[in-house]
Design an enzyme around this catalytic site. Structure first.
Site, PDB file in Angstrom:
ATOM      1  N   ASP A   1       1.172   3.824   1.980  1.00 22.61           N
ATOM      2  CA  ASP A   1       1.045   4.434   3.043  1.00 22.61           C
ATOM      3  C   ASP A   1       2.135   4.078   4.025  1.00 22.61           C
ATOM      4  O   ASP A   1       3.237   3.409   3.613  1.00 22.61           O
ATOM      5  CB  ASP A   1      -0.147   4.016   3.740  1.00 22.61           C
ATOM      6  CG  ASP A   1      -0.418   2.607   4.190  1.00 22.61           C
ATOM      7  OD1 ASP A   1       0.677   1.816   3.961  1.00 22.61           O
ATOM      8  OD2 ASP A   1      -1.628   2.141   4.560  1.00 22.61           O
TER       9      ASP A   1
ATOM     10  N   ASP B   1       0.801  -1.115   0.114  1.00 27.65           N
ATOM     11  CA  ASP B   1       0.051   0.068  -0.045  1.00 27.65           C
ATOM     12  C   ASP B   1       1.005   1.430  -0.053  1.00 27.65           C
ATOM     13  O   ASP B   1       1.957   1.191   0.515  1.00 27.65           O
ATOM     14  CB  ASP B   1      -0.898   0.009   1.421  1.00 27.65           C
ATOM     15  CG  ASP B   1      -1.875  -1.050   1.339  1.00 27.65           C
ATOM     16  OD1 ASP B   1      -2.169  -1.589   0.225  1.00 27.65           O
ATOM     17  OD2 ASP B   1      -2.340  -1.271   2.437  1.00 27.65           O
TER      18      ASP B   1
END
Ligand code: 28G
Length: 649
Positions: free
Chosen positions: A506, A504
């Site tokens: 993030d 991801d």
């Protein structure tokens, strides 16, 4: 002495030539500085700094000051003799103006000179000038202050003038890169810091002062112990089995300086070499000499001390496991030659025997005087030999027909590729079972294999190899890649041409990337050196037409492409923001992140040893808040970052 104001300046042919040379640099900046991204931008600084460094190395001044200014300019000052300002009789042009506006060849190559700069050979100042909004120079020379200024790609804006008197001597150059040339004009503290630090390690006598007026940060670099201090910094998080030690020879034609340290629980060979202060990434004759000298000295010591028999010689590879060595040679200009297109590989044949003999003599002496260390070192070599022999036997056994069994063991998590054309196969290591599931469904089954990862991988920087091998996640990765691990790793055996880490976008995803990269760096370094490790780059947004969301849409990877996407869709757009891979369908995941034709990949590169070691100590050390801050600031795909470099395939 300077009679520039009494001589009639002969404008004409020379001026036209000058303008066309400057124009040539502006048309093809890549030819002179490699690229127009952040790396190219900083090249302008190195060119000017190198001129000051050359002056210091020649014995004129030992301090260099670099200041990053608020307006995007940089000032460099040295305390040398000052750039000559006398007028060239034929053209009536002052030397300093010629130095900054022509691609003249420097002085003649001679055996007395040791070029220090990256080899633009005196044209660096002109290149910086051609690619700048302005260059403003003050020269302090023979009691006078002189000033000259160029603007708009090197055009003379204020002719050389005498503006005062002074007791100082030296050169002060301020320049501002041209925004029209570079994709970024943002000077990076860290990039300049690392460069000056590296120069300071190599030039023990020179002090470098760096100041950033944008932030108020300041730093002074001065390493009287040179390479010894360099290795102390590189190995600050390792477990040494000896002090850093080194030798230097400043008297011979080929000057050299070498430092060594061996560490345990490090399975890499870490040799960094320089020729005339320029890093030789691809080694060359000096590195060859270094390896030969080490192998000879260690074997001779072991034989003469009865530790091994004449017939049991230790392999150089086993001696170099866990070794960090830095070698810096200075070759006279007339003998300096490189192999290949770039300056990455030293070709000077004489360097091999010179370094070989020098290392042999000094290391032999050192081992004789440090018997306990010598004994430890030989034990370590023998352990590494034993480990490698065992690994080789296991591999041979596997090749002899037990392959299917290992395939079976790894198959429950891995979705293998069908093709046996290993070089074209790709292994996606995917964060999370759900994204892993989508990737398995969406992939190109012939060439793409998927290995889902559950949770955070182990931090391999803080555990032993034994502990790492007990970790299911990593033992699965090792078996899947199928090319061994540590000193037994053989990149030729890799079952995949690309290893792609897909997480991801993030902070957690970035952390997982770092943990995996740490593993690859520590245990499969050749994969990174061969450019086989990549980071997938999932899109952050999907911009769609509100009236037709299923058919009219565009993906965007960052704020810039987001703006482009909005423009493309036009009025009445909506935006989906992807928080993770799991929010995409399998076909979206394939189309945006896995499909060779449309995806973006970042290739992981490691070209600067100090940067890598520093990153690893920040990222893998105990200070979690420092780590989080760094990840948030940097890992969100800063394409200029030297640790992670963008490629499209
Ligand atoms: C502050 C930032 C950048 C420099 C000097 C000093 C001399 C010089 C530079 O000469 C021309 C060609 C080869 C000799 C040399 C001064 C001899 C006598 C210099 C700098 C003449 C260039 N007096 N300092 N160039 N050479 N500093 N700092 O650029 O034959 S460049």
């Amino acid at each position: 002495m300077t009679d520039f104001d009494t001589l009639e300046r002969n404008y004409s042919a020379k001026d036209i030539e000058v303008l066309s040379e400057l124009e040539g640099v502006r048309k093809r900046p890549g030819m002179y500085i490699g690229s127009t991204n952040s790396t190219g931008l900083h090249h302008l600084v190195w060119e000017i700094v190198d001129n000051g460094v050359d002056e210091a190395v020649n014995g004129f001044g030992d301090r260099i000051f670099v200041t990053i200014r608020k307006d995007g300019s940089i000032t460099v000052e040295d305390e040398g003799r000052g750039i000559p300002v006398d007028v060239h009789p034929q053209t009536g042009i002052p030397a300093i103006e010629l130095i900054y506006t022509t691609l003249h060849a420097g002085g003649k190559f001679s055996s007395k000179n040791y070029a220090t700069s990256a080899g633009l050979h005196g044209v660096g100042a002109t290149v910086t000038n051609a690619l700048s909004e302005y260059v403003d120079i003050q020269v302090f020379r023979l009691g006078k202050i002189y000033h000259i200024r160029f603007e708009d790609g090197g055009k003379l804006a204020v002719p050389l003038e005498e503006i005062g008197e002074t007791k100082k001597h030296g050169t002060l150059v301020t320049f501002k890169p041209d925004r029209r040339i570079f994709t970024t004009v943002d000077f990076k503290w860290e990039t300049i810091y690392n460069h000056l630090q590296e120069e300071a390690f190599l030039l023990k006598k020179v002090h470098f002062f760096l100041k950033d007026e944008r932030t108020g940060q300041k730093h002074e670099f001065f390493y009287p112990n040179g390479l010894i201090e360099y290795i102390n910094v590189l190995n600050q998080n390792k477990k040494p089995i000896c002090e850093v030690f080194g030798f230097d020879d400043d008297a011979s034609l080929i000057k050299m300086e070498i430092a060594f340290q061996w560490c345990r629980e490090d399975y890499n060979e870490n040799i960094y070499s320089y020729a005339n202060s320029v890093r030789t990434h691809d080694g060359g004759t000096h590195e060859t000499g270094l390896r030969l000298g080490i192998t000879r000295a260690v074997n001779d010591w072991a034989i003469q001390n009865g530790v091994i028999k004449e017939t049991q010689k230790i392999d150089g590879q086993d001696i170099r496991e866990g070794l960090t060595a830095v070698i810096a040679v200075k070759i006279p200009e007339d003998k300096l030659q490189y192999e290949g297109q770039t300056k990455g590989k030293l070709g000077t044949p004489e360097a091999t025997s010179a370094v070989n003999d020098f290392v042999y003599t000094n290391l032999t002496h050192y081992l004789a005087e440090h018997k306990d260390f010598a004994v430890d070192l030989i034990k370590k070599c023998q352990a590494s030999k034993a480990a490698r022999d065992a690994a080789r036997k296991a591999k041979e056994a596997a090749r002899a027909g037990k392959q299917k069994k290992t395939d079976l063991i790894i198959s429950d998590k891995l979705a293998a590729a069908q093709s046996k054309d290993y070089k074209n196969n790709e292994l996606f290591i995917v964060e999370g079972d759900s994204a892993g599931g989508s990737a398995k469904t969406g992939r190109d089954r012939l060439h793409q294999a998927i290995l889902p990862l559950r949770g955070k991988p182990l931090n391999t920087d803080s555990v032993t190899m034994e502990r790492m091998l007990q970790n299911t996640e990593f033992s699965t990765i090792i078996q899947t890649i199928g090319a061994g691990v540590g000193s037994d790793f053989d990149v030729e055996d890799s079952h995949y041409g690309k290893i792609i880490i897909m997480t991801d976008a993030d902070t957690d995803g970035a952390h997982i990337q770092i943990l995996l990269l740490t593993f690859f760096y520590n245990y499969m370094k050749p994969l990174i050196q061969h450019g086989m490790v990549y980071l997938a780059c999932p899109p952050l947004y999907r911009v769609y037409k509100k009236s037709d969301p299923a058919h009219k849409f565009v993906y965007a990877w960052d704020d810039e492409t987001l703006e482009e996407a909005k423009a493309k869709i036009g009025p009445g757009y909506g935006i989906n923001r992807y928080k993770g891979l799991g929010e995409m369908n399998y076909d979206q995941l394939y189309a945006t992140t896995m499909n060779k034709a449309t995806r973006k990949l970042y290739q992981v590169k490691i070209d600067d040893p100090i940067v890598v070691e520093k990153r690893i100590s920040v990222l893998m050390g105990n200070d979690a808040s420092k780590r989080r801050q760094w990840i948030e600031e940097n890992v969100v795909f800063n394409e200029e970052d030297r640790f992670i470099k963008e490629v499209k395939d």
